[in-house]
Design a protein around this motif. Structure first.
Motif, PDB file in Angstrom:
ATOM      1  N   UNK A  98       0.807  -1.222   0.000  1.00  0.00           N
ATOM      2  CA  UNK A  98       0.000   0.000   0.000  1.00  0.00           C
ATOM      3  C   UNK A  98       0.842   1.274   0.000  1.00  0.00           C
ATOM      4  N   UNK A  99       1.834   1.338   0.860  1.00  0.00           N
ATOM      5  CA  UNK A  99       2.657   2.556   0.950  1.00  0.00           C
ATOM      6  C   UNK A  99       3.658   2.665  -0.203  1.00  0.00           C
ATOM      7  N   UNK A 100       4.413   1.598  -0.413  1.00  0.00           N
ATOM      8  CA  UNK A 100       5.487   1.651  -1.413  1.00  0.00           C
ATOM      9  C   UNK A 100       4.963   1.912  -2.829  1.00  0.00           C
ATOM     10  N   UNK A 101       3.905   1.212  -3.296  1.00  0.00           N
ATOM     11  CA  UNK A 101       3.397   1.530  -4.639  1.00  0.00           C
ATOM     12  C   UNK A 101       2.910   2.970  -4.768  1.00  0.00           C
ATOM     13  N   UNK A 102       2.372   3.530  -3.681  1.00  0.00           N
ATOM     14  CA  UNK A 102       1.879   4.909  -3.718  1.00  0.00           C
ATOM     15  C   UNK A 102       2.997   5.928  -3.563  1.00  0.00           C
ATOM     16  N   UNK A 103       4.191   5.468  -3.206  1.00  0.00           N
ATOM     17  CA  UNK A 103       5.330   6.368  -3.080  1.00  0.00           C
ATOM     18  C   UNK A 103       5.276   7.283  -1.884  1.00  0.00           C
ATOM     19  N   UNK A 104       4.659   6.841  -0.784  1.00  0.00           N
ATOM     20  CA  UNK A 104       4.586   7.645   0.431  1.00  0.00           C
ATOM     21  C   UNK A 104       5.352   6.941   1.546  1.00  0.00           C
TER      22      UNK A 104
END
Length: 312
Positions: free
Chosen positions: A42-48
């Protein structure tokens, strides 16, 4: 006559302790796995970024284009912190934190090397926001459960506890200050990399949203949805009110002698601890006996004891 062997009462207690701690470890393992999946899917693909040591680790991974995996920094940063924890903090908390830190790093490494499918199409702005919020709620709930069970995921939790003990600085203040710096650092890094400040603002804004949502979810898990309320009731019919609360609501009642400043009359203050879901019923009981009663309702952070939270 055969001598009666003394019963060993320690065995059942020891078995209960083993079962309780085993259950705790299983639940913590499940929660830390959920956190590792949230970071990966969730975080890594969204770049956050998330907060704390994991957030710094993600920053380093983004800055190096994945050359330095996030799990490596998690291990490096937590090693000295765990040594300090073993020296200065409670041994049970430290052991659980050590286990969860090792497991978290191992799962980040494992999930990062697996070709896991993306849950959301983060190329679409709306789905990117959904991914961030869903990840934030997941991180907050799972992190809160781990803390309620008596452990932590290491990192800033250890730093916050140590600074809180030595300098009485709020743990929330320490964590939030670092997390703001991490989110701003991500924004600057993205802006410089893309040559467009709007890209940096978007990354930092989404990270701030994630941190805010995580904090809300975390606090709600820690405090509980069905929170405790403290009631102070001033009424001339306190002798009628107390039995109603005791018999119908099965809540303890304490009498506190007091004196009215204006009337200078002796009075009895009724003190009650209750849950949110019971509040309406108690209020109705009181007002039925005395419509003129004064009821002061106060939010209570935590109550430990019979009928409320158990001592962990």
């Amino acid at each position: 006559m055969r001598p009666v062997k003394p019963t060993n009462e320690k065995k059942p207690k020891r078995m209960q302790t083993v079962l309780r701690e085993s259950k705790t470890i299983v639940l913590m393992t499940l929660m830390i796995t959920v956190e590792a999946l949230a970071v990966t899917l969730l975080y890594t693909p969204a770049g956050v970024v998330t907060g704390g040591v994991t957030g710094i680790a993600m920053l380093i991974t983004y800055a190096t284009n994945g050359v330095i995996p996030n799990w490596i920094f998690v291990v490096i940063a937590n090693t000295p912190l765990l040594i300090l924890a073993f020296k200065y903090l409670h041994i049970r908390f430290t052991v659980y934190t050590f286990l969860m830190t090792v497991l978290f790093a191992a799962e980040l490494a494992l999930f990062g090397n697996l070709n896991l499918p993306e849950l959301f199409d983060v190329s679409e702005p709306a789905w990117r926001v959904v991914s961030v919020i869903f990840g934030a709620v997941t991180m907050g709930v799972s992190g809160g459960m781990i803390v309620r069970l008596g452990g932590s995921t290491g990192g800033m939790d250890i730093v916050s506890l140590l600074l809180n003990r030595k300098y009485s600085i709020s743990m929330g203040t320490i964590s939030m200050s670092l997390n703001i710096v991490i989110a701003l650092a991500l924004g600057v890094m993205k802006a410089l990399g893309a040559g467009d400040y709007r890209v940096g603002v978007e990354g930092a804004a989404l990270s701030f949203i994630a941190l805010f949502v995580t904090t809300i979810a975390f606090n709600n898990v820690i405090l509980g949805i069905n929170r405790t309320k403290t009631l102070f009731i001033i009424s001339d019919k306190w002798e009628e009110i107390a039995p109603e609360v005791l018999n119908k609501m099965h809540r303890g009642v304490t009498y506190i002698p007091c004196r009215g400043a204006y009337t200078n009359q002796e009075k009895t203050l009724v003190y009650i601890l209750t849950k949110t879901i019971e509040l309406g019923s108690i209020r109705r009981l009181v007002l039925e006996k005395d419509p003129k009663a004064i009821i002061s309702i106060i939010d209570t952070r935590e109550v430990i004891g019979k009928g409320f939270s158990a001592v962990n």
